[in-house]
Design a protein around this motif. Structure first.
Motif, mmCIF file in Angstrom:
data_model
loop_
_atom_site.group_PDB
_atom_site.id
_atom_site.type_symbol
_atom_site.label_atom_id
_atom_site.label_comp_id
_atom_site.label_asym_id
_atom_site.label_seq_id
_atom_site.Cartn_x
_atom_site.Cartn_y
_atom_site.Cartn_z
ATOM 1 N N LEU A 141 4.867 10.312 -0.254
ATOM 2 C CA LEU A 141 5.414 9.159 0.047
ATOM 3 C C LEU A 141 5.683 8.400 -1.126
ATOM 4 O O LEU A 141 5.066 8.569 -2.208
ATOM 5 C CB LEU A 141 4.208 8.001 0.804
ATOM 6 C CG LEU A 141 4.023 8.707 2.222
ATOM 7 C CD1 LEU A 141 2.740 7.799 2.977
ATOM 8 C CD2 LEU A 141 5.469 8.931 3.318
ATOM 9 N N LYS A 142 6.670 7.712 -1.137
ATOM 10 C CA LYS A 142 7.209 6.767 -2.222
ATOM 11 C C LYS A 142 6.719 5.910 -2.317
ATOM 12 O O LYS A 142 5.295 5.330 -1.683
ATOM 13 C CB LYS A 142 8.852 6.408 -1.852
ATOM 14 C CG LYS A 142 9.670 7.709 -1.858
ATOM 15 C CD LYS A 142 9.893 8.455 -3.016
ATOM 16 C CE LYS A 142 10.514 9.814 -2.901
ATOM 17 N NZ LYS A 142 10.842 10.643 -4.033
ATOM 18 N N ARG A 144 7.734 9.666 7.526
ATOM 19 C CA ARG A 144 7.394 8.775 6.782
ATOM 20 C C ARG A 144 7.099 7.675 7.741
ATOM 21 O O ARG A 144 7.274 7.675 8.939
ATOM 22 C CB ARG A 144 8.357 8.322 5.827
ATOM 23 C CG ARG A 144 9.643 7.978 6.174
ATOM 24 C CD ARG A 144 10.785 7.632 5.326
ATOM 25 N NE ARG A 144 10.354 7.539 3.928
ATOM 26 C CZ ARG A 144 11.271 7.921 3.075
ATOM 27 N NH1 ARG A 144 12.249 8.864 3.322
ATOM 28 N NH2 ARG A 144 10.812 7.975 1.571
ATOM 29 N N GLU A 151 9.325 2.665 0.711
ATOM 30 C CA GLU A 151 8.819 2.980 2.052
ATOM 31 C C GLU A 151 9.183 1.567 3.117
ATOM 32 O O GLU A 151 9.466 1.741 4.254
ATOM 33 C CB GLU A 151 7.486 3.436 2.256
ATOM 34 C CG GLU A 151 7.132 4.591 1.573
ATOM 35 C CD GLU A 151 7.598 5.759 2.107
ATOM 36 O OE1 GLU A 151 8.003 5.557 3.437
ATOM 37 O OE2 GLU A 151 7.793 6.756 1.516
ATOM 38 N N ASP A 162 5.666 1.553 -2.392
ATOM 39 C CA ASP A 162 5.721 0.506 -0.945
ATOM 40 C C ASP A 162 7.064 -0.131 -1.038
ATOM 41 O O ASP A 162 7.638 -0.348 0.113
ATOM 42 C CB ASP A 162 4.705 -0.444 -1.309
ATOM 43 C CG ASP A 162 3.255 -0.058 -1.181
ATOM 44 O OD1 ASP A 162 2.991 0.985 -0.651
ATOM 45 O OD2 ASP A 162 2.143 -0.934 -1.451
ATOM 46 N N HIS A 165 12.598 1.407 4.166
ATOM 47 C CA HIS A 165 12.909 2.408 5.175
ATOM 48 C C HIS A 165 12.818 1.836 6.488
ATOM 49 O O HIS A 165 13.187 2.079 7.506
ATOM 50 C CB HIS A 165 12.528 3.666 5.112
ATOM 51 C CG HIS A 165 13.086 4.806 3.937
ATOM 52 N ND1 HIS A 165 14.299 5.127 4.227
ATOM 53 C CD2 HIS A 165 12.736 4.776 2.600
ATOM 54 C CE1 HIS A 165 14.528 5.942 2.937
ATOM 55 N NE2 HIS A 165 13.724 5.621 2.217
ATOM 56 N N LYS A 195 1.430 2.210 5.264
ATOM 57 C CA LYS A 195 0.593 3.246 5.129
ATOM 58 C C LYS A 195 -0.785 2.956 5.483
ATOM 59 O O LYS A 195 -2.031 3.990 5.818
ATOM 60 C CB LYS A 195 0.226 3.447 3.464
ATOM 61 C CG LYS A 195 1.631 3.965 2.824
ATOM 62 C CD LYS A 195 1.414 3.825 1.202
ATOM 63 C CE LYS A 195 3.058 4.546 0.576
ATOM 64 N NZ LYS A 195 3.000 4.080 -0.744
ATOM 65 N N ARG A 251 0.938 12.800 2.396
ATOM 66 C CA ARG A 251 0.702 11.498 1.889
ATOM 67 C C ARG A 251 0.911 11.225 0.404
ATOM 68 O O ARG A 251 1.559 10.226 0.024
ATOM 69 C CB ARG A 251 -0.892 10.839 2.148
ATOM 70 C CG ARG A 251 -1.100 9.485 1.811
ATOM 71 C CD ARG A 251 -2.540 9.109 2.042
ATOM 72 N NE ARG A 251 -2.932 7.525 2.017
ATOM 73 C CZ ARG A 251 -2.512 6.737 2.799
ATOM 74 N NH1 ARG A 251 -2.330 7.084 4.149
ATOM 75 N NH2 ARG A 251 -2.721 5.252 2.841
ATOM 76 N N ALA A 309 3.362 -1.264 3.610
ATOM 77 C CA ALA A 309 4.392 -0.473 3.912
ATOM 78 C C ALA A 309 4.259 0.640 4.761
ATOM 79 O O ALA A 309 4.775 1.547 4.775
ATOM 80 C CB ALA A 309 5.118 0.236 2.793
#
Length: 626
Positions: A162-163, A24, A168, A165, A171, A53, A159, A51
């Motif tokens: 991914l969770k 991630r 992420e 924003d 994390h 991305k 992609r 986040a």
């Protein structure tokens, strides 16, 4: 027959390696920050958009790289950390495998700018999906800048996993905090979507902890320090009264590398034995310094797990050190039969000298003087004389008893005894006895966990905790949707302290919480002020409720497919529902049963677990027919 085994192309091998290294955006942040630390940087900036991305950029003022190193750092198994296999057991740096940058470049657009201090010009390299797009000479400041854009652009399946924003970025903040806590001698700055989230100047351990988790943390810390041949321990633990339900602020660092260890965590919990409430977790920031040859850090892809040569000795030393610190600072109770706590000298009087008290004596004082004067005056007055003006001061007539004042005031008092009062015995009732029995509660509680109620077809067995969760969940969700939650005002406002990340989450869900009945007077940089609460939320549960709610939102429980209002309603219902072991009165049992079957979905809890089961008469007959 043709051969079926073949070598993978480099770009495919890099993408497979990226599956282990880059899970991630936070994984990219971890690798880039550790490389900046290894470059002996004193100031590191982390810039994140969406986040991670869209953009992850790390800028440092380290030693930089020359042209050759800048090109080789994107090759697989290229590293500056090891030369021989024996070096794996004497590592003093962070990353060492030489796969991180190659894996990142395989699944993103990477732009690197680097320059050494002695060089006049630096190197600018652009890599897109393991392919070198360009390499130029540029005028750059000292250090290195890595920009990772469009993560997983060529792996859409990864992609999509991914969770949100919020999760992420949580994390990313976790990885940022771990690296920043491990290196308090380096300044760190974090920007997210153009806003400064953290600005941590260089300092010591305590200053770094306070800078990340808020100024309120300073009063919670108890220092721990111990040095042995096996390990040198330094750091802080929190006082037992500040323990939380969640396991958030718990950090182990071994040779300035963050690790996770359930075994060492158990040692910390053993040191707190008897000091914590059930279900509470202490916070700790423990730095362990061990000889590099006594550990193996290559047993986990992310290097967050470490194997120690002598775990038992490390367990005993860590437990004893924390227990000693808690006792040394009078956090843990001390049992000493020869010590009288009343004789302890307060801190304010430790350096003061004893003051000899001044005793003043009135030598003319006679406690019997008044009685002697009264006795003399009585003896000098003749019997039957009314006395003169001077004797009226000593004359005191005896007043009759107060009961005698009421004698004769009620002429009919003697006739009261002849009056016949109505008998107090109850001869009738508003309800028939049969009707009282019919309205008696028919719900029973078993082991303070289940409610049993008879129905036409048999028995109904209800799990009181899950049933209450369903009732509260629909109530909170209805209040959030309709925006009419009732609130009870507090006489004294509650002041609760949180760190910056937690306060951002509270601001994000402020509107939903207000719809349930919360009233926020203010939300500052390090605390919030609560003026009102929902009707069914006790004041003592507010802190625990918000902590669990923040923890659930950070981990996005139960999942990304649910709305924020739904997650808030579920988290609050789980925190406020009656616990197993709570005794309920007959009226409470009846109200819970009625409220459960008034819900839209009474058969399952908010977490898709059954709330009740039915036992038919036929099933009971079969059991007794055996």
């Amino acid at each position: 027959m043709s051969s079926i085994i073949q070598l993978l192309p480099d770009h495919v091998a890099n993408q497979i390696a990226a599956g282990e290294v880059v899970q991630r955006p936070a994984s990219v942040v971890k690798e880039l920050l550790e490389n900046a630390v290894d470059a002996r940087a004193t100031d590191i900036k982390l810039i994140v958009k969406d986040a991670g991305k869209t953009l992850i950029q790390v800028i440092d003022n380290g030693v930089g790289m020359n042209v050759t190193d800048a090109r080789l750092c994107f090759e697989r198994h290229a590293t500056s950390k090891i030369r021989h296999a024996e070096d794996l057991f004497a590592l003093h740096t962070k990353g060492f495998r030489g796969e991180a940058l190659a894996s990142i470049a395989a699944i993103a657009h990477v732009e690197m700018k680097t320059k050494q201090d002695q060089d006049e010009l630096g190197t600018h390299i652009v890599v897109e999906g393991s392919k070198f797009a360009s390499q130029d000479v540029a005028v750059l400041p000292k250090g290195t800048s890595f920009s990772v854009k469009n993560l997983f652009f060529n792996i859409p399946a990864r992609r999509n996993f991914l969770k949100s924003d919020t999760v992420e970025f949580r994390h990313i903040v976790d990885e940022f905090e771990r690296v920043a806590l491990a290196h308090p001698n380096i300044g760190f700055v974090l920007y997210h979507n153009g806003s400064e989230m953290f600005n941590l100047p260089m300092g010591n351990m305590r200053q770094r902890i306070v800078g990340i988790f808020g100024s309120r943390t300073n009063e919670k810390l108890v220092p721990v320090k111990e040095s042995t041949e096996i390990v040198a321990i330094e750091g802080f633990v929190t006082k037992p009264e500040f323990a939380k339900k969640s396991r958030g602020e718990q950090f182990f660092f071994v040779n300035n590398r963050f690790i996770k260890s359930g075994y060492l965590h158990h040692a910390v919990m053993a040191a707190y034995e008897g000091l914590l409430k059930d279900g509470c977790q202490p916070g700790y920031y423990i730095y362990l310094d061990v000889p590099p040859h006594t550990i193996d850090i290559n047993i986990h892809p992310t290097k967050t797990e470490i194997k120690f040569d002598d775990e038992h000795a490390l367990y005993a030393i860590l437990r004893s050190s924390i227990k000693h610190s808690l006792g040394q600072f009078n956090v843990a109770p001390v049992l000493d039969f020869e010590r009288d706590a009343n004789l302890d000298t307060p801190y304010d009087y430790q350096k003061r000298e004893a003051v000899v008290p001044n005793v003043e004596v009135d030598r003319n004082f006679n406690p019997f003087a008044d009685e002697a004067i009264k006795g003399t005056a009585t003896a000098s007055r003749p019997a039957g004389s009314s006395g003169g003006f001077g004797n009226t001061h000593f004359k005191r007539e005896r007043q009759p008893a107060w009961e005698s004042l009421y004698i004769g005031t009620n002429p009919a008092s003697e006739e009261i005894a002849d009056i016949n009062f109505e008998s107090e015995e109850v001869t009738g009732s508003l309800f028939n006895d049969n009707e009282v029995e019919d309205t008696d509660y028919k719900t029973y509680q078993i082991h303070r966990k289940y409610l049993v109620s008879p129905i036409k077809s048999g028995l109904l067995v209800i799990d009181q905790k899950r049933a209450h969760q369903r009732i509260l969940y629909e109530q909170f969700l209805r209040n959030i949707t309709v925006q009419h939650g009732a609130s009870q005002q507090l006489l004294f406002p509650l002041v609760l302290h949180y760190n910056k990340t937690e306060l951002d989450l509270i601001r994000e869900m402020k509107e939903a919480l207000q719809n349930t009945g919360f009233v926020f007077a203010e939300i500052n940089d390090d605390h919030i002020v609560v003026n009102g609460l929902p009707v069914n939320v006790p004041e003592s549960e507010v802190s625990i409720l918000l902590e669990e709610l923040i923890s659930d939102l950070q981990q996005e429980v139960p999942g990304s497919s649910f709305s924020q209002s739904d997650r808030i309603a579920k988290s609050m219902a789980r925190s406020l529902a009656v616990k197993t072991g709570t005794a309920l009165s007959g009226k409470e049992q009846e109200n819970m049963v009625n409220a459960l079957f008034a819900c839209k979905e009474p058969d399952v809890s908010p977490f898709n677990k059954p709330t009740f089961i039915t036992v038919s008469v036929e099933d009971l007959d079969k059991r007794f027919a055996i």
